[in-house]
Write an enzyme that holds these catalytic residues in place. Structure first.
Site, PDB file in Angstrom:
ATOM      1  N   HIS A  52     -32.199  18.720  50.517  1.00  0.00           N
ATOM      2  CA  HIS A  52     -31.731  17.857  51.597  1.00  0.00           C
ATOM      3  C   HIS A  52     -31.709  16.445  51.024  1.00  0.00           C
ATOM      4  CE1 HIS A  52     -33.797  21.082  54.077  1.00  0.00           C
ATOM      5  NE2 HIS A  52     -32.542  21.137  54.460  1.00  0.00           N
ATOM      6  N   ASP A  55     -35.115  15.098  50.774  1.00  0.00           N
ATOM      7  CA  ASP A  55     -36.027  15.745  49.817  1.00  0.00           C
ATOM      8  C   ASP A  55     -36.049  14.900  48.541  1.00  0.00           C
ATOM      9  OD1 ASP A  55     -36.710  18.063  51.300  1.00  0.00           O
ATOM     10  OD2 ASP A  55     -34.857  19.062  50.681  1.00  0.00           O
ATOM     11  N   GLU A 175     -22.741  26.138  56.903  1.00  0.00           N
ATOM     12  CA  GLU A 175     -23.748  27.211  57.043  1.00  0.00           C
ATOM     13  C   GLU A 175     -23.888  27.519  58.534  1.00  0.00           C
ATOM     14  OE1 GLU A 175     -27.614  26.331  55.317  1.00  0.00           O
ATOM     15  OE2 GLU A 175     -28.534  28.098  56.243  1.00  0.00           O
ATOM     16  N   GLU A 211     -26.143  32.733  55.235  1.00  0.00           N
ATOM     17  CA  GLU A 211     -27.558  33.126  55.250  1.00  0.00           C
ATOM     18  C   GLU A 211     -27.688  34.474  55.953  1.00  0.00           C
ATOM     19  OE1 GLU A 211     -30.672  30.323  55.942  1.00  0.00           O
ATOM     20  OE2 GLU A 211     -31.871  31.793  57.034  1.00  0.00           O
ATOM     21  N   HIS A 214     -29.025  34.518  59.515  1.00  0.00           N
ATOM     22  CA  HIS A 214     -28.155  33.918  60.525  1.00  0.00           C
ATOM     23  C   HIS A 214     -27.091  34.914  60.990  1.00  0.00           C
ATOM     24  CE1 HIS A 214     -29.150  29.586  58.927  1.00  0.00           C
ATOM     25  NE2 HIS A 214     -30.225  30.272  59.265  1.00  0.00           N
ATOM     26  N   ASP A 249     -35.843  32.583  63.993  1.00  0.00           N
ATOM     27  CA  ASP A 249     -35.376  32.718  62.608  1.00  0.00           C
ATOM     28  C   ASP A 249     -36.584  32.931  61.694  1.00  0.00           C
ATOM     29  OD1 ASP A 249     -33.837  32.524  60.323  1.00  0.00           O
ATOM     30  OD2 ASP A 249     -33.633  30.336  60.412  1.00  0.00           O
ATOM     31  N   ASP A 251     -36.760  34.139  58.236  1.00  0.00           N
ATOM     32  CA  ASP A 251     -36.704  33.846  56.796  1.00  0.00           C
ATOM     33  C   ASP A 251     -37.670  34.706  55.982  1.00  0.00           C
ATOM     34  OD1 ASP A 251     -34.816  31.910  57.432  1.00  0.00           O
ATOM     35  OD2 ASP A 251     -36.215  30.240  57.332  1.00  0.00           O
ATOM     36  N   ASP A 284     -33.527  31.570  50.975  1.00  0.00           N
ATOM     37  CA  ASP A 284     -34.084  30.682  52.005  1.00  0.00           C
ATOM     38  C   ASP A 284     -35.173  31.490  52.700  1.00  0.00           C
ATOM     39  OD1 ASP A 284     -34.540  28.520  53.601  1.00  0.00           O
ATOM     40  OD2 ASP A 284     -32.575  28.495  54.576  1.00  0.00           O
TER      41      ASP A 284
END
Ligand code: GLO
Ligand code: MG
Length: 346
Positions: A52, A55, A175, A211, A214, A249, A251, A284
């Site tokens: 990001h 980040d 995304e 993803e 998702h 979600d 992950d 992810d």
């Protein structure tokens, strides 16, 4: 199937090494220092980093301080032999994005989102990254009446265009995610995202990152979503993981819930040449809250190992046999053959 085997390159984001905090509890383990996270990439056998904007450098620094901060991180990356695969503006944590970013009802907040998104393009250029990911976290509604949905879609497309125009080199990867943090997103699926790509000022630079979780949350099969995007030549990155049903979600580790679903994703990627134009296998994934800080990277190593084992399995599939069973419409036998492969009897 490609003639020479694809040599896959792997990536993840530093947020995938986390403290285990969730909406019901504070951090459960210590934050791993940023430099230590970057060191972990090569140790775990990864090639590239997903970032990001913040980040790399805090979002509110002026441009000179930003350039200095980015140069520092770039130096560490070069030293580690890593490259930046994708970069994404984090448009969902700032108080000014509480009502969405490009679709916020406040013109001042929309302006903030656009400025921040453009600044992220400039950061991408500084780190030598062409892939710009838009996860449109808060572009949706808590209640249907809060915004005009058609206007909102137009605003997203206008922002997308402005970013493409801001830098002729970058390409944008949408995304899609159907919900969370919003009740419902304006671009909930890969199909919606790809539809929008064709309406932008440069469809050739507009694509998707898919993803697994998702697609599952949207009630769709991730392998089919990937196949759809591959057919459009718009699958430029993936976030592989797993998800147990329609809930928050999760992950989870790739393949940990449904091994056959993971096998099918690898099959589609492998047989359609994913990775042969430099695309990375991105993960992810989140470590469980119960995990200790010492073990807080195992979920990454395990997801990568599962992917690699599934590549081996896909490559072991007797395609002549599959084609013969398809032609004879012997799907019972085909299913058992796949289960044989998955249980080591293929
Ligand atoms: C959340 C998303 C998120 C994005 C990341 C990069 O559900 O998967 O982790 O992938 O912010 O845009
Ligand atoms: Mg993701």
């Amino acid at each position: 199937m490609p003639e020479t085997p694809t040599k896959y390159r792997f990536s993840f984001g530093p947020w995938n090494i986390s403290t285990g905090a969730d909406p019901f509890g504070p951090p459960a383990r210590k934050e791993v220092p940023f430099a230590k996270k970057l060191k972990a990439y090569k140790q775990l056998g990864f090639d590239a980093v997903q970032f990001h904007d913040d980040d790399i450098v805090p979002a509110d620094l002026d441009w000179t301080a930003t350039q200095r901060g980015v140069a520092k991180v770039k130096k560490i990356l070069d030293g580690e032999g890593l490259f930046v695969e994708i970069i994404a503006p984090r448009l969902w944590e700032d108080p000014r994005t509480v009502d969405g970013a490009f679709t916020a009802n406040s013109p001042a907040h929309r302006r903030y989102a656009l400025d921040r998104a453009k600044r992220c393009v400039d950061i991408a250029r500084l780190v030598g990254c062409r892939n710009y990911v838009l996860w449109l976290a808060r572009e949706g509604t808590y209640i249907r009446e809060a915004k005009d949905a058609a206007t909102a879609v137009g605003r997203i497309r206008d922002a997308w265009n402005l970013l493409l125009e801001h830098d002729p080199e970058i390409r944008i990867l949408g995304e899609a995610k159907p919900n969370e943090p919003m009740d419902q997103a304006y671009l909930p699926t890969v199909g919606h995202m790809i539809g929008l790509c064709y309406t932008t000022c440069d469809p050739a630079r507009s694509g998707v990152l898919i993803e697994s979780a998702h697609s599952i949350l949207a009630g769709l099969d991730p392998a089919d979503d990937m196949a759809y995007a591959l057919w459009h030549q718009k699958l430029w990155s993936v976030h592989l993981n797993d998800q147990n049903g329609l809930k928050y979600d999760q992950d989870k580790v790739f393949g940990s819930v449904d091994l056959r679903r993971a096998f099918n994703q690898v099959w589609v990627l492998e047989t359609n040449g994913y990775g042969r134009n430099g695309e990375c296998v991105g993960l992810d994934v989140k470590a469980m809250r119960t995990t200790t800080v010492q073990d807080s990277m195992l979920h990454l190593a395990h997801s990568k190992a599962v992917f690699e084992r599934l590549v081996e399995l896909v490559r072991s599939v007797d395609m002549k046999k599959v084609e013969a069973l398809r032609a004879a419409r012997q799907y019972e036998q085909l299913e058992m053959y796949i289960l044989d492969v998955l249980t080591g009897r293929g």
